[in-house]
Design a protein around this motif. Structure first.
Motif, PDB file in Angstrom:
ATOM      1  N   LEU A  82     -10.556  64.773  70.242  1.00  0.00           N
ATOM      2  CA  LEU A  82      -9.157  65.048  69.905  1.00  0.00           C
ATOM      3  C   LEU A  82      -9.033  66.271  69.005  1.00  0.00           C
ATOM      4  O   LEU A  82      -8.066  67.036  69.105  1.00  0.00           O
ATOM      5  CB  LEU A  82      -8.532  63.830  69.220  1.00  0.00           C
ATOM      6  N   CYS A  83     -10.016  66.457  68.131  1.00  0.00           N
ATOM      7  CA  CYS A  83      -9.966  67.594  67.212  1.00  0.00           C
ATOM      8  C   CYS A  83     -10.190  68.927  67.917  1.00  0.00           C
ATOM      9  O   CYS A  83      -9.951  69.987  67.338  1.00  0.00           O
ATOM     10  CB  CYS A  83     -10.989  67.418  66.090  1.00  0.00           C
ATOM     11  N   LEU A  84     -10.666  68.885  69.155  1.00  0.00           N
ATOM     12  CA  LEU A  84     -10.807  70.116  69.929  1.00  0.00           C
ATOM     13  C   LEU A  84      -9.450  70.618  70.420  1.00  0.00           C
ATOM     14  O   LEU A  84      -9.316  71.779  70.807  1.00  0.00           O
ATOM     15  CB  LEU A  84     -11.732  69.883  71.129  1.00  0.00           C
ATOM     16  N   VAL A  85      -8.450  69.735  70.395  1.00  0.00           N
ATOM     17  CA  VAL A  85      -7.092  70.122  70.780  1.00  0.00           C
ATOM     18  C   VAL A  85      -6.453  70.859  69.603  1.00  0.00           C
ATOM     19  O   VAL A  85      -6.444  70.335  68.483  1.00  0.00           O
ATOM     20  CB  VAL A  85      -6.239  68.886  71.143  1.00  0.00           C
ATOM     21  N   PRO A  86      -5.949  72.061  69.817  1.00  0.00           N
ATOM     22  CA  PRO A  86      -5.360  72.830  68.713  1.00  0.00           C
ATOM     23  C   PRO A  86      -4.314  72.037  67.926  1.00  0.00           C
ATOM     24  O   PRO A  86      -3.437  71.405  68.511  1.00  0.00           O
ATOM     25  CB  PRO A  86      -4.723  74.032  69.428  1.00  0.00           C
ATOM     26  N   LEU A  87      -4.460  72.050  66.618  1.00  0.00           N
ATOM     27  CA  LEU A  87      -3.544  71.429  65.653  1.00  0.00           C
ATOM     28  C   LEU A  87      -3.586  69.894  65.643  1.00  0.00           C
ATOM     29  O   LEU A  87      -3.005  69.274  64.750  1.00  0.00           O
ATOM     30  CB  LEU A  87      -2.099  71.890  65.882  1.00  0.00           C
ATOM     31  N   ALA A  88      -4.274  69.289  66.598  1.00  0.00           N
ATOM     32  CA  ALA A  88      -4.328  67.826  66.630  1.00  0.00           C
ATOM     33  C   ALA A  88      -5.024  67.268  65.397  1.00  0.00           C
ATOM     34  O   ALA A  88      -4.705  66.170  64.930  1.00  0.00           O
ATOM     35  CB  ALA A  88      -5.043  67.347  67.893  1.00  0.00           C
ATOM     36  N   ALA A  89      -5.959  68.040  64.850  1.00  0.00           N
ATOM     37  CA  ALA A  89      -6.720  67.561  63.695  1.00  0.00           C
ATOM     38  C   ALA A  89      -5.835  67.271  62.490  1.00  0.00           C
ATOM     39  O   ALA A  89      -6.217  66.495  61.611  1.00  0.00           O
ATOM     40  CB  ALA A  89      -7.791  68.582  63.310  1.00  0.00           C
ATOM     41  N   LEU A  90      -4.664  67.872  62.439  1.00  0.00           N
ATOM     42  CA  LEU A  90      -3.766  67.656  61.303  1.00  0.00           C
ATOM     43  C   LEU A  90      -3.405  66.181  61.146  1.00  0.00           C
ATOM     44  O   LEU A  90      -3.207  65.700  60.027  1.00  0.00           O
ATOM     45  CB  LEU A  90      -2.489  68.490  61.464  1.00  0.00           C
ATOM     46  N   VAL A  91      -3.309  65.473  62.259  1.00  0.00           N
ATOM     47  CA  VAL A  91      -2.986  64.046  62.193  1.00  0.00           C
ATOM     48  C   VAL A  91      -4.188  63.173  62.539  1.00  0.00           C
ATOM     49  O   VAL A  91      -4.257  62.016  62.117  1.00  0.00           O
ATOM     50  CB  VAL A  91      -1.807  63.699  63.137  1.00  0.00           C
ATOM     51  N   VAL A  92      -5.135  63.736  63.284  1.00  0.00           N
ATOM     52  CA  VAL A  92      -6.292  62.942  63.703  1.00  0.00           C
ATOM     53  C   VAL A  92      -7.231  62.664  62.532  1.00  0.00           C
ATOM     54  O   VAL A  92      -7.708  61.533  62.366  1.00  0.00           O
ATOM     55  CB  VAL A  92      -7.056  63.650  64.840  1.00  0.00           C
ATOM     56  N   ILE A  93      -7.499  63.683  61.715  1.00  0.00           N
ATOM     57  CA  ILE A  93      -8.447  63.509  60.610  1.00  0.00           C
ATOM     58  C   ILE A  93      -7.986  62.443  59.610  1.00  0.00           C
ATOM     59  O   ILE A  93      -8.779  61.572  59.223  1.00  0.00           O
ATOM     60  CB  ILE A  93      -8.716  64.848  59.897  1.00  0.00           C
ATOM     61  N   PRO A  94      -6.722  62.454  59.152  1.00  0.00           N
ATOM     62  CA  PRO A  94      -6.293  61.373  58.246  1.00  0.00           C
ATOM     63  C   PRO A  94      -6.438  59.990  58.881  1.00  0.00           C
ATOM     64  O   PRO A  94      -6.869  59.036  58.217  1.00  0.00           O
ATOM     65  CB  PRO A  94      -4.820  61.706  57.973  1.00  0.00           C
ATOM     66  N   ALA A  95      -6.092  59.882  60.169  1.00  0.00           N
ATOM     67  CA  ALA A  95      -6.222  58.596  60.854  1.00  0.00           C
ATOM     68  C   ALA A  95      -7.686  58.190  60.974  1.00  0.00           C
ATOM     69  O   ALA A  95      -8.043  57.021  60.780  1.00  0.00           O
ATOM     70  CB  ALA A  95      -5.579  58.679  62.238  1.00  0.00           C
ATOM     71  N   ALA A  96      -8.540  59.158  61.291  1.00  0.00           N
ATOM     72  CA  ALA A  96      -9.968  58.866  61.407  1.00  0.00           C
ATOM     73  C   ALA A  96     -10.558  58.482  60.054  1.00  0.00           C
ATOM     74  O   ALA A  96     -11.446  57.626  59.970  1.00  0.00           O
ATOM     75  CB  ALA A  96     -10.702  60.080  61.975  1.00  0.00           C
ATOM     76  N   MET A  97     -10.064  59.107  58.991  1.00  0.00           N
ATOM     77  CA  MET A  97     -10.511  58.735  57.646  1.00  0.00           C
ATOM     78  C   MET A  97     -10.143  57.289  57.339  1.00  0.00           C
ATOM     79  O   MET A  97     -10.945  56.531  56.781  1.00  0.00           O
ATOM     80  CB  MET A  97      -9.869  59.654  56.610  1.00  0.00           C
ATOM     81  N   ALA A  98      -8.927  56.907  57.705  1.00  0.00           N
ATOM     82  CA  ALA A  98      -8.501  55.522  57.494  1.00  0.00           C
ATOM     83  C   ALA A  98      -9.361  54.575  58.327  1.00  0.00           C
ATOM     84  O   ALA A  98      -9.792  53.517  57.847  1.00  0.00           O
ATOM     85  CB  ALA A  98      -7.024  55.365  57.855  1.00  0.00           C
ATOM     86  N   GLY A  99      -9.629  54.960  59.583  1.00  0.00           N
ATOM     87  CA  GLY A  99     -10.487  54.143  60.432  1.00  0.00           C
ATOM     88  C   GLY A  99     -11.901  54.057  59.882  1.00  0.00           C
ATOM     89  O   GLY A  99     -12.535  52.994  59.918  1.00  0.00           O
ATOM     90  N   GLY A 100     -12.406  55.179  59.351  1.00  0.00           N
ATOM     91  CA  GLY A 100     -13.731  55.183  58.745  1.00  0.00           C
ATOM     92  C   GLY A 100     -13.796  54.304  57.507  1.00  0.00           C
ATOM     93  O   GLY A 100     -14.829  53.687  57.219  1.00  0.00           O
ATOM     94  N   THR A 101     -12.695  54.230  56.790  1.00  0.00           N
ATOM     95  CA  THR A 101     -12.632  53.363  55.610  1.00  0.00           C
ATOM     96  C   THR A 101     -12.704  51.895  56.014  1.00  0.00           C
ATOM     97  O   THR A 101     -13.410  51.097  55.386  1.00  0.00           O
ATOM     98  CB  THR A 101     -11.334  53.631  54.822  1.00  0.00           C
ATOM     99  N   VAL A 102     -11.980  51.546  57.077  1.00  0.00           N
ATOM    100  CA  VAL A 102     -12.030  50.164  57.575  1.00  0.00           C
ATOM    101  C   VAL A 102     -13.441  49.825  58.042  1.00  0.00           C
ATOM    102  O   VAL A 102     -13.977  48.746  57.739  1.00  0.00           O
ATOM    103  CB  VAL A 102     -11.023  49.959  58.727  1.00  0.00           C
TER     104      VAL A 102
END
Length: 251
Positions: A218-238
């Motif tokens: 998903l992060c390979l999609v331009p600008l998608a990382a803006l919302v993907v990284i915070p969500a992935a961080m939350a998922g990584g926390t879980v």
């Protein structure tokens, strides 16, 4: 492995729900990613505008070759450089974002873990400590990624295998390394070292891949990382919370 992979994808989806349930979390998580995006875009512009010079410098060994073959070598090296940087870009993006936005993502991680029951005697990381820890783990992970990238690059010239198996392996390897990055804050808050983090995550590789591979793609999609990284961080926390609390059956 397949069941764990599916569960890992579920953790990413849960991360999206956790982040988007609060507008503040969305803004807090997006700000560091915006800064990193500007930095990396600047880097990409510099690389692409100077790729001919870079390729010429790297192909000094071909100075005595004929013009045609020297040109072929420069094109091949130029493409390889761009491909290598692209392969590392997601890992670098996440690492730099976490270093810059340590306090922001620590806030998200704390809120998520509070919803999960909290972390007794959790350590406060702080920006400077988070930066140092993030820098150290980033250097180790990037070095690991490069170590894998070299043989994969060579294998890329093998007919069929180079166009099918190698790209899949590259995504899985870089995705797994990304997963290690995404769990850095919750592990550090518990006083766990980078070595301990790798060892614990290795017990559930399928779960880590399920979270990290879709994030990587998903992060390979331009600008998608803006919302993907915070969500992935939350998922990584879980993910970290469950593994570190011994809840492996439901992780």
């Amino acid at each position: 492995m397949i069941k764990d992979f599916g569960a890992g994808v579920g953790l990413l989806l849960r991360g999206f729900r956790l982040v988007f349930s609060s507008p503040k979390r969305v803004l807090v998580g997006a700000l560091p990613a915006v800064i990193t995006s500007v930095l990396l875009m600047t880097g990409w512009v510099l690389l692409l505008t100077n790729i001919n010079s870079v390729a010429d410098w790297l192909t000094g060994f071909a100075d005595s070759w004929s013009g045609t073959w020297k040109g072929v070598a420069e094109v091949a090296v130029g493409i390889s450089v761009v491909a290598a940087v692209l392969g590392l870009s997601v890992l670098l993006f996440t690492a730099i974002t976490l270093m810059i936005g340590g306090p922001f993502y620590e806030y998200i991680s704390e809120e998520v873990e509070d919803e999960l029951g909290g972390v007794p005697e959790a350590e406060q990381i702080g920006w400077w400590r988070g930066f140092v820890v993030g820098l150290r783990s980033t250097l180790l992970l990037v070095a690991t990624s490069i170590a894998f990238a070299i043989p994969l690059f060579v294998c890329g010239f093998i007919p069929v295998v180079g166009q099918t198996v190698v790209p899949v392996l590259a995504v899985c390897i870089n995705g797994y390394l990304l997963g290690i990055e995404l769990t850095g804050i919750p592990f550090t808050r518990r006083g766990r070292s980078f070595k301990q983090r790798r060892k614990i995550l290795a017990t559930r590789r399928g779960l880590v891949l399920g979270l990290a591979v879709p994030t990587y793609l998903l992060c390979l999609v331009p600008l998608a990382a803006l919302v993907v990284i915070p969500a992935a961080m939350a998922g990584g926390t879980v993910l970290s919370h469950r593994l570190l609390n011994g809840d492996r059956a439901t992780a």
